[in-house]
Write an enzyme that holds these catalytic residues in place. Structure first.
Site, PDB file in Angstrom:
ATOM      1  N   GLU A  46       1.069  -1.323  -0.079  1.00  9.72           N
ATOM      2  CA  GLU A  46       0.331   0.168   0.084  1.00  9.72           C
ATOM      3  C   GLU A  46       1.052   1.191  -0.046  1.00  9.72           C
ATOM      4  O   GLU A  46       1.166   1.397   0.926  1.00  9.72           O
ATOM      5  CB  GLU A  46      -0.818   0.345   1.348  1.00  9.72           C
ATOM      6  CG  GLU A  46      -2.244   1.099   0.995  1.00  9.72           C
ATOM      7  CD  GLU A  46      -2.903   1.146   2.114  1.00  9.72           C
ATOM      8  OE1 GLU A  46      -2.323   0.906   3.746  1.00  9.72           O
ATOM      9  OE2 GLU A  46      -3.559   1.592   2.002  1.00  9.72           O
ATOM     10  N   HIS A 105      -9.780   0.069  -0.150  1.00  5.71           N
ATOM     11  CA  HIS A 105     -10.707   1.044   0.997  1.00  5.71           C
ATOM     12  C   HIS A 105     -11.455   2.237   0.012  1.00  5.71           C
ATOM     13  O   HIS A 105     -11.816   3.235   0.651  1.00  5.71           O
ATOM     14  CB  HIS A 105      -9.665   1.046   1.582  1.00  5.71           C
ATOM     15  CG  HIS A 105      -8.666   1.761   2.675  1.00  5.71           C
ATOM     16  ND1 HIS A 105      -9.168   2.928   1.729  1.00  5.71           N
ATOM     17  CD2 HIS A 105      -7.402   1.499   3.045  1.00  5.71           C
ATOM     18  CE1 HIS A 105      -7.549   3.796   1.991  1.00  5.71           C
ATOM     19  NE2 HIS A 105      -7.298   2.868   2.262  1.00  5.71           N
ATOM     20  N   ASN A 148     -12.396   5.958   1.273  1.00  5.24           N
ATOM     21  CA  ASN A 148     -11.418   6.185   2.459  1.00  5.24           C
ATOM     22  C   ASN A 148     -10.561   6.674   2.012  1.00  5.24           C
ATOM     23  O   ASN A 148      -9.800   5.503   0.393  1.00  5.24           O
ATOM     24  CB  ASN A 148     -11.158   5.344   3.944  1.00  5.24           C
ATOM     25  CG  ASN A 148     -12.646   5.166   5.016  1.00  5.24           C
ATOM     26  OD1 ASN A 148     -12.564   3.442   5.279  1.00  5.24           O
ATOM     27  ND2 ASN A 148     -13.121   5.852   5.340  1.00  5.24           N
ATOM     28  N   ALA A 149      -9.555   7.589   2.117  1.00  6.03           N
ATOM     29  CA  ALA A 149      -9.078   8.639   1.750  1.00  6.03           C
ATOM     30  C   ALA A 149      -8.441   8.506  -0.115  1.00  6.03           C
ATOM     31  O   ALA A 149      -7.482   7.563  -0.968  1.00  6.03           O
ATOM     32  CB  ALA A 149      -7.445   7.437   2.211  1.00  6.03           C
ATOM     33  N   ARG A 171     -20.163  18.196  -9.643  1.00  6.63           N
ATOM     34  CA  ARG A 171     -20.392  18.389 -11.376  1.00  6.63           C
ATOM     35  C   ARG A 171     -18.783  17.424 -11.627  1.00  6.63           C
ATOM     36  O   ARG A 171     -17.715  17.725 -12.469  1.00  6.63           O
ATOM     37  CB  ARG A 171     -19.530  19.758 -11.302  1.00  6.63           C
ATOM     38  CG  ARG A 171     -20.893  19.770 -12.031  1.00  6.63           C
ATOM     39  CD  ARG A 171     -20.412  22.042 -11.751  1.00  6.63           C
ATOM     40  NE  ARG A 171     -20.337  23.442 -10.820  1.00  6.63           N
ATOM     41  CZ  ARG A 171     -21.148  23.284 -10.009  1.00  6.63           C
ATOM     42  NH1 ARG A 171     -21.724  22.926  -9.968  1.00  6.63           N
ATOM     43  NH2 ARG A 171     -20.748  23.443  -8.829  1.00  6.63           N
ATOM     44  N   ASP A 183      -7.690  -3.624   7.162  1.00  5.61           N
ATOM     45  CA  ASP A 183      -7.792  -2.961   7.505  1.00  5.61           C
ATOM     46  C   ASP A 183      -6.960  -2.486   8.717  1.00  5.61           C
ATOM     47  O   ASP A 183      -6.265  -2.126   9.341  1.00  5.61           O
ATOM     48  CB  ASP A 183      -7.576  -1.345   6.681  1.00  5.61           C
ATOM     49  CG  ASP A 183      -6.237  -0.272   6.308  1.00  5.61           C
ATOM     50  OD1 ASP A 183      -5.773  -0.934   7.031  1.00  5.61           O
ATOM     51  OD2 ASP A 183      -7.324   0.618   6.211  1.00  5.61           O
ATOM     52  N   ALA A 221      -5.407   4.994  11.847  1.00  2.42           N
ATOM     53  CA  ALA A 221      -5.115   4.812  11.535  1.00  2.42           C
ATOM     54  C   ALA A 221      -5.233   3.201  11.354  1.00  2.42           C
ATOM     55  O   ALA A 221      -4.418   2.146  12.126  1.00  2.42           O
ATOM     56  CB  ALA A 221      -4.261   4.911  11.880  1.00  2.42           C
ATOM     57  N   GLY A 222      -5.791   2.945  10.364  1.00  2.00           N
ATOM     58  CA  GLY A 222      -6.335   1.999  10.118  1.00  2.00           C
ATOM     59  C   GLY A 222      -7.626   0.762  11.274  1.00  2.00           C
ATOM     60  O   GLY A 222      -8.330   1.919  11.593  1.00  2.00           O
TER      61      GLY A 222
HETATM   62 ZN   LIG Z   1      -4.889   3.056   3.670  1.00  2.85          ZN
END
Ligand SMILES: [Zn+2]
Length: 377
Positions: free
Chosen positions: A130, A215, A218-219, A226, A273, A307-308
């Site tokens: 990752e 995921h 997320n992120a 638009r 995760d 964080a996970g």
């Molecule tokens: Zn991640």
């Protein structure tokens, strides 16, 4: 090892349910599913009362477990510890996942995973890198100082394994088309994640090289009227699977249900995760020198950023069922679909000729036992 069997009141083979049924395997290959009444009397047999036997869970994103972070201990023995910890939660197979790290650590992760597979460590099928080819704007808990856009030469320097499956999460807007082609030619499964791309940056050519999205929700860049962003593109790209964290913290349950309605059958799969705290007595660990701890069931870093996750596969499955996903579909999201995503043609179903891998669950979906390559663990 020879012939062995497990049985339960219910058995789901990935397609159909069988009642009062036994799963029989020979060495590490499934032989048959039979009514319990028809089991040969001389066979070694374990019965689980009030239980459900399902295809063995496969988790494509596991950063740690059993008090070990893969990033902190990149070795075959750490992989063994992580697999052992996750079996308590029903995971038969997993991809140890290296969070953005140095090129040296990436090489070590590829080598350690290949060594673990050669040593027949039960439960490891490959490795997930990752990053560090991610977007600074969507770094999550990663160290953005490690991010870069690789050249083909950079990639070719890594010791890509022969047996281990490799999943790479990258912000594909920061990768050249040539590097994506090169990864695809190596047999790497490519997933877009930690990406701030606009829909226009995710060109048809780039999308054709992507197998999935990491995921979902997320992120990744947001879904707006638009501007579909990565979220809208992930939902709209039928050929690509989406992994999703179903702890009820990372993604609102309604968004999980929305994704399930929108993605074609087989294209939404559960990942945990999970971090070192899963299957461990301790509730904190270090990543890149920063302390991460469990607070109110959430894993957060010192900035309060997620964080996970602190969850296992069995609880993740129980959650999506509680939110309204049909049990059979939930079980496929934890096994059949991740197997398909990684091209694991002998896993994800309980069928003669498949690898002997199963997860035994109680009626409230807690893991009771896990069968991995013919070993009941
Ligand atoms: Zn991640």
């Amino acid at each position: 090892m020879g012939m062995k069997a497990i049985s339960a009141a219910r058995l789901f083979d990935g397609t159909h349910y069988h009642h009062d049924a036994a799963l029989i395997w020979n060495n590490d290959v499934i032989e048959a599913i039979l009514p319990i009444a028809e089991l040969p009397s001389d066979i070694e047999h374990q019965h689980y009362a009030n239980a459900l036997i399902a295809p063995g869970f496969i988790d494509l994103q596991v950063n740690g477990g059993g008090d070990v972070m893969f990033n902190s201990d990149i070795s075959a023995s750490a992989i063994e510890t992580i697999c052992h910890a996750h079996r308590k939660h029903g995971t038969a197979y997993l991809l140890p996942t290296l969070i953005s790290s140095t090129p040296q650590d990436i090489s070590q992760a590829l080598t350690a995973t290949e060594q673990a597979i050669e040593a027949h460590v039960p439960g490891v099928i490959g490795v997930h890198l990752e990053g560090p080819w991610l977007s600074k704007e969507k770094k999550g808990a990663h160290n953005a100082e490690l991010f870069y856009s690789p050249t083909i030469n950079d990639l070719a320097d890594f010791p890509w394994p022969k047996q281990a499956k490799v999943l790479v999460t990258a912000a594909v807007e920061n990768m050249s088309d040539e590097t994506l082609d090169w990864l695809q030619q190596q047999g790497v499964t490519l997933s877009c994640g930690h990406s701030n791309a606009t829909a226009a940056q995710l060109t048809p050519r780039k999308l054709s090289r992507i197998d999935g999205f990491t995921h979902l929700f997320n992120a990744m860049s947001a879904f707006e009227g638009r501007e579909p962003g990565v979220i809208g593109t992930a939902l709209h790209t039928d050929h690509a699977w989406c992994s999703i964290i179903t702890d009820g913290i990372h993604v609102h349950p309604n968004n999980v249900m929305l994704a399930q309605k929108v993605k074609p059958a087989g294209k939404l799969l559960i990942v945990t995760d999970a971090m070192a705290t899963l299957g461990s007595e301790t509730n904190r660990f270090e990543l890149d020198g920063q302390v991460i701890e469990v607070i109110d069931n959430k894993l957060v870093n010192s900035e309060g950023r997620l964080a996970g996750a602190h969850i296992g596969m069995d609880e993740s499955v129980a959650n999506v069922i509680a939110w309204g996903i049909d049990e059979a579909e939930a079980l496929r999201m934890a096994s059949t679909y991740p197997a398909q995503a990684m091209n694991l043609t002998q896993l994800g179903q309980l069928k003669p000729g498949y690898r002997a891998a199963a997860t035994v669950l109680s009626n409230d979906y807690q893991s009771q036992a896990v069968l991995v390559d013919g070993q009941l663990l």
